[in-house]
Every structure is written in C-alpha cells, then in structure tokens.
Design an enzyme around this catalytic site. Structure first.
Site, PDB file in Angstrom:
ATOM      1  N   ASP A  31      35.108  59.453 -36.384  1.00  0.00           N
ATOM      2  CA  ASP A  31      34.964  60.721 -37.095  1.00  0.00           C
ATOM      3  C   ASP A  31      35.968  61.724 -36.522  1.00  0.00           C
ATOM      4  OD1 ASP A  31      32.396  62.088 -38.860  1.00  0.00           O
ATOM      5  OD2 ASP A  31      33.816  63.431 -37.866  1.00  0.00           O
ATOM      6  N   ILE A  32      36.625  62.457 -37.409  1.00  0.00           N
ATOM      7  CA  ILE A  32      37.665  63.398 -36.987  1.00  0.00           C
ATOM      8  C   ILE A  32      37.079  64.593 -36.233  1.00  0.00           C
ATOM      9  CG2 ILE A  32      37.733  64.918 -39.020  1.00  0.00           C
ATOM     10  CD1 ILE A  32      40.801  64.496 -39.043  1.00  0.00           C
ATOM     11  N   ASN A  88      23.937  60.881 -44.689  1.00  0.00           N
ATOM     12  CA  ASN A  88      23.672  62.153 -45.341  1.00  0.00           C
ATOM     13  C   ASN A  88      23.736  61.890 -46.842  1.00  0.00           C
ATOM     14  OD1 ASN A  88      23.526  63.501 -42.866  1.00  0.00           O
ATOM     15  ND2 ASN A  88      25.735  63.840 -42.822  1.00  0.00           N
ATOM     16  N   HIS A 101      28.999  56.437 -46.530  1.00  0.00           N
ATOM     17  CA  HIS A 101      29.375  56.121 -45.150  1.00  0.00           C
ATOM     18  C   HIS A 101      28.160  56.242 -44.252  1.00  0.00           C
ATOM     19  CE1 HIS A 101      30.072  60.414 -45.894  1.00  0.00           C
ATOM     20  NE2 HIS A 101      29.679  60.610 -44.653  1.00  0.00           N
ATOM     21  N   HIS A 103      26.912  56.965 -40.466  1.00  0.00           N
ATOM     22  CA  HIS A 103      27.308  57.564 -39.185  1.00  0.00           C
ATOM     23  C   HIS A 103      26.663  56.779 -38.043  1.00  0.00           C
ATOM     24  CE1 HIS A 103      28.742  61.636 -40.655  1.00  0.00           C
ATOM     25  NE2 HIS A 103      28.034  61.268 -41.696  1.00  0.00           N
TER      26      HIS A 103
HETATM   27  P1  5GP Z   1      29.161  63.645 -44.327  1.00  0.00           P
HETATM   28  O1  5GP Z   1      28.751  65.039 -43.970  1.00  0.00           O
HETATM   29  O2  5GP Z   1      29.767  63.564 -45.696  1.00  0.00           O
HETATM   30  O3  5GP Z   1      28.051  62.647 -44.110  1.00  0.00           O
HETATM   31  O4  5GP Z   1      30.228  63.234 -43.258  1.00  0.00           O
HETATM   32  C1  5GP Z   1      31.596  63.258 -43.465  1.00  0.00           C
HETATM   33  C2  5GP Z   1      32.224  63.069 -42.112  1.00  0.00           C
HETATM   34  O5  5GP Z   1      33.583  62.722 -42.296  1.00  0.00           O
HETATM   35  C3  5GP Z   1      32.191  64.324 -41.240  1.00  0.00           C
HETATM   36  O6  5GP Z   1      31.499  64.048 -40.028  1.00  0.00           O
HETATM   37  C4  5GP Z   1      33.672  64.635 -41.009  1.00  0.00           C
HETATM   38  O7  5GP Z   1      33.936  65.107 -39.705  1.00  0.00           O
HETATM   39  C5  5GP Z   1      34.358  63.320 -41.291  1.00  0.00           C
HETATM   40  N1  5GP Z   1      35.702  63.442 -41.832  1.00  0.00           N
HETATM   41  C6  5GP Z   1      36.096  64.283 -42.830  1.00  0.00           C
HETATM   42  N2  5GP Z   1      37.393  64.104 -43.111  1.00  0.00           N
HETATM   43  C7  5GP Z   1      37.840  63.129 -42.265  1.00  0.00           C
HETATM   44  C8  5GP Z   1      39.102  62.526 -42.076  1.00  0.00           C
HETATM   45  O8  5GP Z   1      40.108  62.833 -42.738  1.00  0.00           O
HETATM   46  N3  5GP Z   1      39.205  61.569 -41.120  1.00  0.00           N
HETATM   47  C9  5GP Z   1      38.119  61.202 -40.363  1.00  0.00           C
HETATM   48  N4  5GP Z   1      38.333  60.256 -39.450  1.00  0.00           N
HETATM   49  N5  5GP Z   1      36.898  61.751 -40.523  1.00  0.00           N
HETATM   50  C10 5GP Z   1      36.758  62.709 -41.459  1.00  0.00           C
END
Ligand code: 5GP
Ligand code: ZN
Length: 111
Positions: A31-32, A88, A101, A103
């Site tokens: 995660d970034i 999520n 995805h 986590h």
């Molecule tokens: P969500 O809130 O949709 O479950 O999680 C999305 C996750 O993707 C977040 O934790 C966010 O930090 C991560 N994320 C968003 N954009 C990127 C990216 O370009 N690269 C990576 N490696 N992670 C990302």
C-alpha cells in the site's frame, strides 16, 4: 479491464508498482500509504468493483486471495504475531478504489 481503473492498470503491470507476488489470478503489492508496518494489498487481475459485485464464478478468485494472504503473512513474518485481513465495501465502508482488494495489515508487535 477498465481503462480508468487504477488497480486494473497496476495489476496489468502498466505502472512502476513492484509486485511482491504475482500469479495468473492476482497480484500483491505494498500500500502506498501504509496504515501499519506491514500493509499489503491482494488484488485480483479481474476488474470487480467490490464484494457486492462478486458472482458465483468468482469463488476461485476469492479463495486464492485468502490463501495468498496467508502465505504473504508468513513471508512478511506477521503470521505468528498476528494481522488483520479486511475489505472496505463501497464509500460508507471506506472504499476509495473501486476494484476489489484485500488489505493485509500487521507488524505492530512482532513477538
Ligand atoms: P480502499 O480504501 O479502497 O479499501 O483502499 C485503497 C488503498 O489503496 C488505500 O489504502 C491506498 O493507500 C492505496 N492506494 C491508492 N493508490 C495507490 C497506488 O497508486 N499505489 C499503491 N501501491 N497503493 C495505492
Ligand atoms: Zn479495475
């Protein structure tokens, strides 16, 4: 494949994101913006918006995501200390990337 979807682009290798694991069904990358010392994302190559959009045919993908999560936890040495796996789902559930995805977070206390 959704051209406007970030995780479609990443999972096809069309970005500079390093994969920690890849097979025919999914990829794993960091995660970034990590929420824990270890924060991995397990991402199917197939574009599925969220848990709500899974079909019966997607059962093998889901089971592979969980098995790979188990293996990654061991590889990143959080299996014994413990970790969290979560999805999520939609905006109210904190989803911001609308491509399924899983986590994996952990590593707070590696004892
Ligand atoms: P969500 O809130 O949709 O479950 O999680 C999305 C996750 O993707 C977040 O934790 C966010 O930090 C991560 N994320 C968003 N954009 C990127 C990216 O370009 N690269 C990576 N490696 N992670 C990302
Ligand atoms: Zn996608």
């Amino acid at each position: 494949m959704d051209k406007n979807c970030l995780f479609c682009r990443i999972s096809r290798g069309a970005s500079s994101t390093d994969f920690l694991f890849e097979n025919e069904m999914l990829v794993v990358f960091k995660d970034i913006n990590p929420a824990a010392p270890v924060h991995l994302l397990i991402v199917p190559k197939k574009h599925i918006r969220s848990i709500n959009d899974l079909s019966d045919d997607d059962r093998p993908i889901l089971s592979e995501m969980l098995m790979v999560a188990r293996d990654m936890a061991a590889q990143y040495e959080v299996a014994k200390s413990g970790y969290r796996l979560f999805f999520n789902v939609e905006r109210g559930g904190g989803q911001v990337i609308f491509h399924l995805h899983l986590h994996l977070i952990g590593g707070w206390n590696k004892r």
